[in-house]
Motif scaffolding. Structure first.
Motif, mmCIF file in Angstrom:
data_model
loop_
_atom_site.group_PDB
_atom_site.id
_atom_site.type_symbol
_atom_site.label_atom_id
_atom_site.label_comp_id
_atom_site.label_asym_id
_atom_site.label_seq_id
_atom_site.Cartn_x
_atom_site.Cartn_y
_atom_site.Cartn_z
ATOM 1 N N PRO A 27 1.077 -1.596 -0.103
ATOM 2 C CA PRO A 27 0.067 0.204 -0.299
ATOM 3 C C PRO A 27 0.952 1.349 -0.049
ATOM 4 O O PRO A 27 2.113 1.490 0.634
ATOM 5 N N LEU A 28 0.435 2.695 -1.322
ATOM 6 C CA LEU A 28 1.409 3.610 -0.454
ATOM 7 C C LEU A 28 -0.339 4.526 -0.692
ATOM 8 O O LEU A 28 -1.190 4.115 -1.424
ATOM 9 N N VAL A 29 -0.101 5.516 0.192
ATOM 10 C CA VAL A 29 -0.931 6.226 0.675
ATOM 11 C C VAL A 29 -0.743 7.534 0.247
ATOM 12 O O VAL A 29 0.463 8.159 0.675
ATOM 13 N N LEU A 30 -1.081 8.434 -0.876
ATOM 14 C CA LEU A 30 -0.802 9.990 -1.397
ATOM 15 C C LEU A 30 -1.220 10.688 -1.045
ATOM 16 O O LEU A 30 -2.550 11.382 -0.893
ATOM 17 N N LEU A 31 -0.839 11.865 -0.346
ATOM 18 C CA LEU A 31 -1.047 12.860 0.441
ATOM 19 C C LEU A 31 -1.308 14.213 -0.416
ATOM 20 O O LEU A 31 0.885 14.947 -0.942
ATOM 21 N N HIS A 32 -2.379 15.270 -0.764
ATOM 22 C CA HIS A 32 -1.769 16.281 -1.885
ATOM 23 C C HIS A 32 -1.412 16.931 -0.951
ATOM 24 O O HIS A 32 -1.470 17.460 0.329
ATOM 25 N N GLY A 33 -1.063 18.089 -1.818
ATOM 26 C CA GLY A 33 -0.727 19.365 -1.542
ATOM 27 C C GLY A 33 -1.667 20.336 -0.870
ATOM 28 O O GLY A 33 -3.104 19.779 -0.770
ATOM 29 N N GLY A 34 -1.261 21.389 -0.079
ATOM 30 C CA GLY A 34 -1.986 22.614 0.658
ATOM 31 C C GLY A 34 -2.760 23.947 -0.002
ATOM 32 O O GLY A 34 -2.931 24.685 0.587
ATOM 33 N N GLY A 35 -2.519 24.241 -1.533
ATOM 34 C CA GLY A 35 -3.591 25.375 -1.842
ATOM 35 C C GLY A 35 -4.814 25.239 -2.165
ATOM 36 O O GLY A 35 -5.464 24.406 -2.137
ATOM 37 N N PRO A 36 -5.207 26.740 -2.692
ATOM 38 C CA PRO A 36 -6.810 26.553 -2.570
ATOM 39 C C PRO A 36 -7.196 26.033 -4.007
ATOM 40 O O PRO A 36 -6.992 25.830 -5.276
ATOM 41 N N GLY A 37 -8.464 25.119 -3.185
ATOM 42 C CA GLY A 37 -9.022 24.495 -4.632
ATOM 43 C C GLY A 37 -8.740 23.031 -4.392
ATOM 44 O O GLY A 37 -8.948 22.279 -5.698
ATOM 45 N N ASP A 143 -4.119 37.798 6.354
ATOM 46 C CA ASP A 143 -5.493 38.370 6.378
ATOM 47 C C ASP A 143 -6.043 38.338 5.067
ATOM 48 O O ASP A 143 -7.254 39.165 4.942
ATOM 49 N N GLN A 144 -5.322 37.937 4.261
ATOM 50 C CA GLN A 144 -5.866 37.678 2.477
ATOM 51 C C GLN A 144 -7.362 37.063 2.896
ATOM 52 O O GLN A 144 -8.289 36.192 3.162
ATOM 53 N N ASP A 145 -8.501 38.269 2.558
ATOM 54 C CA ASP A 145 -9.911 37.607 1.690
ATOM 55 C C ASP A 145 -9.665 36.835 0.963
ATOM 56 O O ASP A 145 -9.763 37.015 -0.331
ATOM 57 N N TRP A 146 -9.950 35.169 1.281
ATOM 58 C CA TRP A 146 -10.066 34.022 0.562
ATOM 59 C C TRP A 146 -11.234 33.856 0.093
ATOM 60 O O TRP A 146 -11.805 33.165 -1.508
ATOM 61 N N ALA A 185 -15.849 26.026 1.903
ATOM 62 C CA ALA A 185 -13.864 25.274 1.929
ATOM 63 C C ALA A 185 -13.121 27.015 1.875
ATOM 64 O O ALA A 185 -11.859 27.261 2.576
ATOM 65 N N PRO A 186 -13.731 28.038 1.210
ATOM 66 C CA PRO A 186 -12.583 29.517 1.350
ATOM 67 C C PRO A 186 -12.978 29.886 3.500
ATOM 68 O O PRO A 186 -11.639 30.154 3.418
ATOM 69 N N GLU A 187 -14.055 28.970 3.903
ATOM 70 C CA GLU A 187 -13.581 29.596 5.450
ATOM 71 C C GLU A 187 -12.583 28.597 5.972
ATOM 72 O O GLU A 187 -11.972 28.495 7.421
ATOM 73 N N ALA A 188 -12.968 26.997 5.917
ATOM 74 C CA ALA A 188 -11.337 26.368 6.296
ATOM 75 C C ALA A 188 -10.268 26.565 5.159
ATOM 76 O O ALA A 188 -9.351 25.858 6.297
ATOM 77 N N TYR A 189 -10.149 26.971 4.325
ATOM 78 C CA TYR A 189 -8.849 27.176 3.840
ATOM 79 C C TYR A 189 -7.665 28.602 4.238
ATOM 80 O O TYR A 189 -6.907 28.276 4.915
ATOM 81 N N ALA A 190 -8.687 30.040 5.120
ATOM 82 C CA ALA A 190 -8.847 30.774 5.659
ATOM 83 C C ALA A 190 -8.158 30.453 7.277
ATOM 84 O O ALA A 190 -6.753 30.855 7.668
ATOM 85 N N ALA A 191 -8.725 29.114 7.890
ATOM 86 C CA ALA A 191 -8.035 28.563 9.416
ATOM 87 C C ALA A 191 -7.378 27.628 8.992
ATOM 88 O O ALA A 191 -5.834 27.755 9.590
ATOM 89 N N ILE A 192 -6.906 27.327 7.682
ATOM 90 C CA ILE A 192 -6.034 26.088 7.740
ATOM 91 C C ILE A 192 -4.307 27.163 7.071
ATOM 92 O O ILE A 192 -3.182 26.723 7.635
#
Length: 271
Positions: A27-37, A143-146, A185-192
């Protein structure tokens, strides 16, 4: 989507988790990057079928807050520095995977390192693409308005990922916008982002140096996200006793897209 890749869902720590799976074997578990969307498919759509054909069982989850997985609103969910490691640990344990290799890109590489530090017994090897677990991100203002992120922003973000034309730019932009428009999604990403800016996925050199796992690090020579990329990733190789570094020409931040055949060939040798 290739026929050998299937979409599935599983409950992980109370989070409805969407993932892609294909193949049998190690098994290989692939973890994606963290950009918006971003989501697992955008990161791994070219590499997954090759690894499946090579005889591996490949699983690529959308981490909590991303893709088609559950996106809790940050008013009701703490996107702290451990939630993603816990999500990966829960994913591995829920699916009863036997010592998988963790494959992480950028943000996902940091999650993989954190998971390996937390539960070294749980995994076999580490594969890291452009890891950032020693740096606090300064690429975006805290403080970007995501919520105001539009198509032109997505075009700029996706365009910076790659230095080749190996994927359809408009298709990738459309998919990221689709994921970005999911509820919360935008609110979660701002928190991340706030978590990242606070060093929530930064780990001490001593902890990284204590990792016992055989590790391979891929770095695109033309990656402009991490400062001088080869210098940055060389330091990981110096820290981790069992690490090797592979610098890929003609590659940006998406090594597994720009030079997927070379990456797959090196991965097969390493695994």
């Amino acid at each position: 989507m290739p026929l050998e890749i299937r979409e599935k869902k599983v409950d992980v720590n109370g989070i409805e988790t969407h993932y892609y799976e294909g193949g049998t074997g190690e098994p290989l578990v692939l973890l994606h990057g963290g950009g918006p969307g971003i989501d697992a498919w955008l990161n791994w759509q070219f590499l997954m079928p090759k690894l499946v054909s090579a005889g591996y069982r490949v699983l690529a989850p959308d981490l909590v807050g991303f893709g088609k997985s559950e996106i809790p609103h940050p008013d009701n969910f703490d996107y702290d520095g451990t939630v993603f490691q816990d999500h990966v640990v829960g994913f591995v344990e829920t699916l009863e995977l036997s010592r998988p290799t963790l494959v992480g890109q950028s943000f996902g590489a940091s999650v993989a390192i954190g998971t390996a530090i937390k539960r070294s017994d749980l995994i076999d090897k580490l594969v890291l693409f452009g890891p950032s677990a020693r740096l606090i991100s300064e690429s975006d203002p805290i403080d970007q308005d995501w919520s105001a992120l539009g198509r032109s922003n997505m075009e700029e973000i996706v365009g910076r990922m790659s230095v080749t034309d190996q994927f359809d730019l408009n298709e990738a932009i459309d998919r990221r916008i689709e994921m970005w428009n999911r509820e919360n999604a935008p609110e979660a990403y701002a928190a991340i982002r706030r978590m990242l800016e606070g060093g929530g996925l930064v780990f001490a050199d001593e902890d990284i140096a204590n990792l016992p796992h055989q590790t391979i690090i891929f770095q695109g020579k033309d990656d402009d996200f991490l400062g001088p990329p080869v210098t940055h990733t060389w330091e990981y190789m110096e820290l981790i006793d069992n690490a090797s570094l592979y610098v890929i020409k003609g590659s940006g931040h998406w090594e597994m897209v720009d030079q997927v055949n070379e990456v797959e060939s090196m991965l097969r040798r390493f695994l």
